[in-house]
Write a protein that holds these residues in place. Structure first.
Motif, PDB file in Angstrom:
ATOM      1  N   ALA A 192      -6.405   8.655  -2.578  1.00 55.32           N
ATOM      2  CA  ALA A 192      -5.177   8.653  -3.378  1.00 55.32           C
ATOM      3  C   ALA A 192      -5.489   8.417  -4.845  1.00 55.32           C
ATOM      4  CB  ALA A 192      -4.210   7.590  -2.857  1.00 55.32           C
ATOM      5  N   ASP A 252       0.822  -1.210   0.000  1.00 56.88           N
ATOM      6  CA  ASP A 252       0.000   0.000   0.000  1.00 56.88           C
ATOM      7  C   ASP A 252       0.856   1.259   0.000  1.00 56.88           C
ATOM      8  OD1 ASP A 252      -2.188  -1.608  -0.036  1.00 56.88           O
ATOM      9  OD2 ASP A 252      -2.697  -1.357   2.082  1.00 56.88           O
ATOM     10  N   ASP A 253       1.950   1.232   0.744  1.00 53.41           N
ATOM     11  CA  ASP A 253       2.837   2.392   0.775  1.00 53.41           C
ATOM     12  C   ASP A 253       3.462   2.635  -0.592  1.00 53.41           C
ATOM     13  OD1 ASP A 253       4.612   4.465   2.046  1.00 53.41           O
ATOM     14  OD2 ASP A 253       6.147   3.017   1.428  1.00 53.41           O
ATOM     15  N   ALA A 275       0.669   3.872  -3.188  1.00 52.51           N
ATOM     16  CA  ALA A 275      -0.086   5.101  -2.905  1.00 52.51           C
ATOM     17  C   ALA A 275       0.263   6.182  -3.928  1.00 52.51           C
ATOM     18  CB  ALA A 275       0.229   5.584  -1.500  1.00 52.51           C
ATOM     19  N   SER A 288     -10.185   5.412  -3.827  1.00 52.51           N
ATOM     20  CA  SER A 288      -9.614   5.935  -2.585  1.00 52.51           C
ATOM     21  C   SER A 288      -9.252   7.401  -2.804  1.00 52.51           C
ATOM     22  CB  SER A 288      -8.357   5.142  -2.221  1.00 52.51           C
ATOM     23  OG  SER A 288      -7.315   5.412  -3.159  1.00 52.51           O
TER      24      SER A 288
END
Length: 685
Positions: free
Chosen positions: A436, A406-407, A410, A434
Motif C-alpha cells: 500500500a 490499518d483499514d 491503508a 508495504s
C-alpha cells in the motif's frame, strides 16, 4: 525619579558599535575546557552548522572533543543592524556542559547583560537600560522601548485557541496610547498597537487614524503591514463600516480574527476560504459555524467534513477540521510549558474521533493519521488516572482505534506540502514499505499536483528501497526540465534533490533520458547544482565515478552528501555492506571524522540511508541506527564506539521531550537501560 537598571548604552557619534564591543569582549572568552567560535558568516546559519563548525575547529586546533563551547549563528546575527547597533536580543547557543558555558560567558560585557535560560535554552545577550519609577523607559531609548514592549507583550497563557496577557497598569496603557497620538507612523504603530489590542484597548479614534494610512500606504498588499493583525480585530470589535471590505482584501490570513467575531458575514467569508483547503480558514469556519449554527461540535464537524468532500477540497482541509473539532471538545493546555499528561485529553480525543461513526470517513482517516504514534502515550497516561472507570474507558478507546487503524490508513500518506521537518519526523515509518505504501508513493509521483518537495520525498523512498520503476521515471520526464531543475535545498532532509535521485534512477535503468540529464548536470549553470552534481554518480556506479568522487572527498571541499555517496557507491561496486566500507575510513588521512561519523550511522540501513547532513539528535531514525551500529558485532570496536557516542548524545535520554514524534516514558526508560547496559564500553571510550 529614574531607577537605574544599568547603563544606557545608546551610542553617541564616533563611539564603537554594539557589534564591535561585543566582538571585543567575545575574543577574551576562551578558558579552561571552554571555547568560543568566531563570529558567524552566512555559512553558519543554524545550530547544526554551529556544532559542525565547533567539531571542525576542535579538529584543526587540537582542542579536546569534550570541550564546551558557545557561538551565535547567522540567524541570531539578525539582532544587529547594518550599523552594528543591537536591535534585538542576541541569542548565544552552546554545546557541552551548561554550567561550564555559563561560567565562561559570565555576566557579559560592560553595558550589557546575559540571561541564562537554563540547560534547554540559549543564553540571551542584550543592552542594559534605564526605567523610571513606573517601570517605563525613555521613549527615545530604543533598546529600553524594545525591552518594555517585549515584557508587556509576553503572554501569560497560550493555547491553540487563545492567548492571555497580564493587564496593563494605567500608566503603561497611557504610555502606549501616547505613542499613537502623534502623526501616524505605521512602522512605529505596529509595536505599540499590538499590546493594546491584545487587551482590546485600541480606541475607535486610533483605528480611524490608522486604517486610511494603512490602506493608502499598502494598497493591493494589505498583509505586508504587520500591524493589520491588531487593527483588524479592533475594526471587527468596533463594527467599523469598512471592516468587511478590508477582510475580503486580506483573504484567508484574516480567518483567525473573523472566527473570534462570528457573524453571518464572517461565516460566509470563512467558508469560501476553507473550501480552498486553507488550514486556518477551515478551523475558523468550524468555530464560527459551531458558534452560530450547530452547538454540538461532532455534528458541526460532520457537516463541514461532508461539505469539504463534496467540493473536492484538498485533503489537508480534513486535518484542519480535525484540529478544530479536537480543540472544541477538550480544554487545551498551555502550549509553552506543559507536562506530558496535560496533552492526554487531546490525544484521547483524536483516538476517539478515529472510531466515531458519526464522523465521515475522511475525517476519521485524518484522526487515525494524527493518532498513529500516540496509543502508547495514551496507555501510559491512562495508567496514572485515579478514576478506574475513566482509565478503563481510555484503554478501551485505544483498543478500538488499533482495531480500525490499518483499514483507515491503508493507501494514505503524509501531507507532502507542509513543513519538511514534519516529513523527517515520520521517516522511520518508511524503513520498510508495504504494498500500500508503494502504491501511494507511486500515485503521488504520477500526480501533476505533487510539488518538488513531495517528489523528492517519494522518489527517494522508492529508489532507496529498490521499488522505483521505469513508470515512475516516465511520469516525471515531462516535468524535469521545467520544474526539477530549480534549486531546492536539502541540507536538513533525509532525501536528496529530486533531480539527483531521478538521474540516478535513469542511469540504473539504462534509460535514454539519462544522457540528457547528465548533459544538463555537466553545464556550468545554474550555480546551485555544482555542490550536488557528484551525487548523481551513485547511479550506474563505475570505478571512474568512484575515483572522481573520492578525489573530491579528500580535497576538503564542503560535504553535502559526497562521502555518503562514495560509501554507498563503493559498497555497490564491491558487493558489500556500506558499513564495512565506512569503517575502513576511520582515521583515514583526509577524511573528516565528524563527517565520517554521520555517514557511518546514516548508512546502517542501505535500503534507507539518512541523507541529513548531520546526526539529527531529535530523530527516531538516527537513534535506531546509532544503536544498531553500536551493537553490530560484525564491526570493529572503533566503529561501534562511534555508534555508542552518537547514541549517548541523542536527545532520547538527554532531552526526550524534544524528540519527534513524542516518546512514551517506557521508551525513554528502555533507552536509559540500553545505555546503562553499555556503561563499561562508555567508560572505556
Amino acid at each position: 525619579m529614574v531607577v537605574l537598571v544599568g547603563l544606557n548604552t545608546n551610542r553617541p557619534a564616533g563611539q564603537q558599535s554594539d557589534l564591535s564591543r561585543i566582538k571585543a569582549w567575545w575574543r577574551t572568552l576562551d578558558g579552561d575546557r571552554f571555547a568560543v567560535l568566531p563570529p558567524p558568516t552566512r555559512g553558519r546559519y543554524t545550530q547544526s552548522d554551529g556544532h559542525e563548525d565547533a567539531a571542525e575547529m576542535f579538529a584543526t586546533r587540537g582542542i579536546a572533543t569534550d570541550t564546551s563551547f558557545a557561538y551565535w549563528h547567522w540567524q541570531s546575527h539578525d539582532a544587529f543592524a547594518r550599523s552594528g547597533e543591537l536591535t534585538g536580543v542576541l541569542y548565544l547557543h552552546w554545546g557541552g556542559d551548561h554550567s561550564t558555558v555559563a561560567a565562561g560567558l559570565g555576566e557579559g560585557p560592560p553595558g550589557y547583560r546575559i540571561v541564562d535560560n537554563g540547560p534547554r535554552g540559549a543564553f540571551q545577550l542584550d543592552r542594559v537600560t534605564a526605567v523610571d519609577a513606573d517601570g517605563l523607559p525613555d521613549p527615545e531609548d530604543d533598546a529600553g522601548v524594545r525591552q518594555f514592549l517585549a515584557r508587556v507583550d509576553e503572554p501569560r497563557h497560550r493555547t491553540a485557541r487563545s492567548t492571555e496577557y497580564d493587564p496593563l497598569t494605567a500608566t503603561e496603557e497611557r504610555w502606549l496610547h501616547d505613542r499613537l497620538s502623534g502623526p501616524v507612523d505605521l512602522d512605529a504603530a505596529v509595536r505599540f498597537a499590538a499590546p493594546l489590542e491584545h487587551r482590546r484597548a485600541l480606541t475607535p479614534d486610533e483605528t480611524a487614524r490608522l486604517l486610511p494610512a494603512w490602506r493608502e500606504a499598502y494598497a493591493g498588499r494589505l498583509t505586508a503591514w504587520r500591524g493589520w493583525r491588531s487593527v483588524l480585530p479592533a475594526l471587527l470589535r468596533q463594527e467599523h463600516p469598512e471592516v468587511w471590505a478590508v477582510a475580503a482584501e486580506l483573504g484567508a490570513e484574516a480567518a483567525y480574527a473573523l472566527a473570534e467575531h462570528p457573524s453571518p458575514r464572517s461565516l460566509e467569508l470563512l467558508r469560501a476560504w476553507a473550501l480552498t483547503g486553507d488550514d486556518g480558514a477551515v478551523r475558523g469556519w468550524f468555530r464560527a459555524h459551531h458558534a452560530l449554527r450547530e452547538p454540538d461540535p461532532v455534528r458541526a464537524a460532520a457537516a463541514l467534513s461532508e461539505e469539504l468532500t463534496a467540493h473536492a477540497a484538498p485533503g489537508t482541509a480534513q486535518t484542519g477540521l480535525l484540529r478544530a473539532l479536537r480543540e472544541a471538545v477538550t480544554d487545551e493546555p498551555d502550549t509553552r510549558r506543559s507536562p506530558a499528561d496535560a496533552f492526554f485529553p487531546l490525544l484521547l480525543a483524536t483516538i476517539r474521533c478515529a472510531t466515531d461513526d458519526r464522523l465521515p470517513r475522511p475525517l476519521r482517516v485524518a484522526a487515525a493519521t494524527a493518532a498513529a504514534d500516540t496509543p502508547g502515550r495514551v496507555r501510559e497516561a491512562a495508567g496514572r488516572l485515579t478514576d478506574a472507570a475513566e482509565a478503563a474507558d481510555a484503554l478501551t478507546a485505544v483498543e478500538r482505534y488499533e482495531t480500525v487503524r490499518d483499514d483507515l490508513l491503508a493507501g494514505t500518506g503524509p501531507d507532502l506540502t507542509g513543513y519538511e521537518g514534519g516529513l523527517g519526523d515520520i521517516y522511520h515509518r518508511y524503513r520498510t514499505l508495504s504494498p500500500a505504501d508503494v502504491r501511494w508513493l507511486r500515485d503521488r509521483l504520477a500526480d501533476p499536483s505533487t510539488g518538488v518537495q513531495g517528489i523528492a520525498f517519494c522518489l527517494e523512498l522508492l529508489h532507496a528501497h529498490g521499488e522505483a520503476a521505469e513508470a515512475d521515471l516516465v511520469a516525471l520526464l515531462p516535468r524535469w526540465k521545467k520544474e526539477l531543475t530549480k534549486q531546492y535545498r536539502t541540507t536538513y532532509t533525509e532525501w536528496r534533490h529530486p533531480l539527483v535521485t531521478l538521474t540516478c534512477l535513469a542511469q540504473d535503468l539504462g534509460h535514454p533520458a539519462a544522457e540528457a540529464m547528465l548533459a544538463w548536470w555537466a553545464k556550468p549553470k545554474p550555480l546551485w547544482k555544482e555542490p550536488v552534481r557528484l551525487l548523481t554518480h551513485l547511479g550506474a556506479p563505475t570505478e571512474e565515478k568512484a575515483a572522481e568522487l573520492w578525489e573530491f572527498v579528500v580535497s576538503g571541499g564542503h560535504d553535502t552528501g559526497h562521502l555518503m555517496t562514495w560509501v554507498l557507491l563503493r559498497a555497490r561496486l564491491d558487493g558489500t555492506h556500506p558499513l564495512h566500507v565506512a569503517e575502513k575510513l576511520i582515521d583515514e588521512p583526509g577524511i573528516r571524522a565528524y563527517v565520517l561519523h554521520r555517514v557511518l550511522i546514516g548508512v546502517a540501513d542501505p535500503a534507507q540511508p539518512l541523507w541529513h547532513y548531520a546526526i539529527d539528535p531529535r530523530s527516531h531514525s538516527w537513534w535506531h541506527r546509532a544503536q544498531e551500529v553500536a551493537d553490530d558485532e560484525r564491526l570493529s570496536a572503533e566503529a561501534r564506539a562511534i555508534g555508542l557516542k552518537a547514541a549517548r548524545e541523542h536527545y532520547v535520554t538527554r532531552y526526550p521531550d524534544q524528540v519527534r514524534p513524542a516518546l512514551t516514558e517506557g521508551e525513554v526508560r528502555t533507552a536509559h537501560a540500553w545505555l546503562e547496559a553499555r556503561a563499561d564500553r562508555t567508560a572505556a571510550n
